[in-house]
Design a protein around this motif. Structure first.
Motif, PDB file in Angstrom:
ATOM      1  N   ALA A 113      41.676  44.145  49.983  1.00  0.00           N
ATOM      2  CA  ALA A 113      40.422  43.595  49.449  1.00  0.00           C
ATOM      3  C   ALA A 113      40.424  42.091  49.658  1.00  0.00           C
ATOM      4  O   ALA A 113      41.306  41.392  49.163  1.00  0.00           O
ATOM      5  N   LEU A 165      38.783  38.431  49.144  1.00  0.00           N
ATOM      6  CA  LEU A 165      37.931  37.643  48.269  1.00  0.00           C
ATOM      7  C   LEU A 165      38.138  36.162  48.549  1.00  0.00           C
ATOM      8  O   LEU A 165      39.168  35.756  49.083  1.00  0.00           O
ATOM      9  N   SER A 199      37.875  48.973  40.256  1.00  0.00           N
ATOM     10  CA  SER A 199      37.002  49.848  41.038  1.00  0.00           C
ATOM     11  C   SER A 199      37.551  50.176  42.423  1.00  0.00           C
ATOM     12  O   SER A 199      37.302  51.259  42.951  1.00  0.00           O
ATOM     13  N   VAL A 200      38.294  49.262  43.026  1.00  0.00           N
ATOM     14  CA  VAL A 200      38.767  49.458  44.394  1.00  0.00           C
ATOM     15  C   VAL A 200      40.231  49.908  44.436  1.00  0.00           C
ATOM     16  O   VAL A 200      40.632  50.634  45.319  1.00  0.00           O
ATOM     17  N   LEU A 231      37.205  44.188  40.459  1.00  0.00           N
ATOM     18  CA  LEU A 231      37.577  44.705  41.771  1.00  0.00           C
ATOM     19  C   LEU A 231      38.831  45.574  41.696  1.00  0.00           C
ATOM     20  O   LEU A 231      38.868  46.665  42.287  1.00  0.00           O
ATOM     21  N   HIS A 236      34.561  41.298  49.908  1.00  0.00           N
ATOM     22  CA  HIS A 236      33.614  41.073  48.807  1.00  0.00           C
ATOM     23  C   HIS A 236      33.389  39.571  48.699  1.00  0.00           C
ATOM     24  O   HIS A 236      34.110  38.855  48.014  1.00  0.00           O
ATOM     25  N   ASP A 266      29.404  45.586  48.148  1.00  0.00           N
ATOM     26  CA  ASP A 266      29.571  45.479  46.703  1.00  0.00           C
ATOM     27  C   ASP A 266      30.771  46.319  46.255  1.00  0.00           C
ATOM     28  O   ASP A 266      31.366  47.074  47.034  1.00  0.00           O
ATOM     29  N   LEU A 267      31.120  46.183  44.982  1.00  0.00           N
ATOM     30  CA  LEU A 267      32.337  46.824  44.502  1.00  0.00           C
ATOM     31  C   LEU A 267      32.241  48.338  44.519  1.00  0.00           C
ATOM     32  O   LEU A 267      33.235  49.033  44.765  1.00  0.00           O
TER      33      LEU A 267
END
Length: 230
Positions: free
Chosen positions: A61, A63, A77-78, A74, A33, A42-43
């Motif tokens: 993830a 970043l 949602s992830v 994040l 992301h 996107d998330l």
């Protein structure tokens, strides 16, 4: 007993390439992301891919210098198994992220020369895993975008061959199915990370290359184990 080798396929963007990585036996799948990257998702997309991989591989993830608001969104949602910080985050920031979000953190450290190894101990003191990547090249005169990672360049792997940071470490930077065996033999690393090395174009993963990379890494570790080398 030898530590099992870990393979991470980073920058996955589609269900089909994620499935290819999982079928090939990847231990970790990386979701990026970072809008400047050709591997950015996107998330919402990241959340769907994470659920698809859940229980089959660790979800990482990635970043770059995220603020707390982005991390809040994040993580919700992830629900990653590992946060990969790939920017200019200080050791203090890495420690704060880990403490606030309760998610293990891997910090990427760019390596180009021996002096760069001085940055390792402060990060090793606060993160769960280190990622040794090639230091990004300097911006070109034409102003071309330089990414913090995924540039397809390698560093001198011998620089980290005798390094014991006191934390699990992963090797990245310009690895391919053709070079990962040499990198493992030189460094003794039991974890490797690839992104551009399994692509046909920036952001476009090739399932055949993914399979070849995982197989090459596993073969290199198997050879080490059979030879009894560290």
């Amino acid at each position: 007993m030898k530590t099992p080798g870990l393979v991470k396929i980073c920058g996955l963007k589609t269900p089909s390439t994620l499935d290819a990585a999982l079928a090939a036996g990847a231990d970790m799948v990386g979701l990026v992301h970072f809008p400047r990257s050709p591997r950015h998702i996107d998330l919402a997309e990241a959340g769907l891919l994470a659920e698809r991989a859940r229980g089959r591989a660790s979800v990482v993830a990635l970043l770059v210098d995220p603020d707390d608001d982005l991390l809040d969104a994040l993580v919700a949602s992830v629900r990653p198994d590992l946060l990969q910080l790939h920017g200019k985050e200080t050791p203090e920031r890495v420690g704060a992220v880990k403490a606030r979000f309760g998610v293990p953190v891997m910090k990427a450290i760019g390596i180009a020369e021996e002096a760069d190894l001085a940055r390792v101990p402060p990060y090793a003191a606060v993160c769960d895993r280190l990622l040794f990547d090639a230091k990004p090249p300097k911006p070109a005169a034409d102003g071309a975008t330089v990414l913090p990672g995924g540039n397809g360049i390698a560093f001198d792997w011998r620089l980290v061959a005798a390094l014991d940071p006191g934390r699990p470490a992963m090797l990245s930077g310009g690895l391919t199915a053709e070079t990962v065996g040499t990198a493992i033999a030189l460094t003794g690393m039991r974890a490797v990370d690839v992104s551009s090395g399994v692509e046909t174009a920036p952001g476009l993963k090739d399932p055949i290359e993914i399979v070849a990379f995982v197989a090459a890494a596993r073969a290199a570790w198997r050879a080490q184990d059979e030879a009894g080398t560290p």
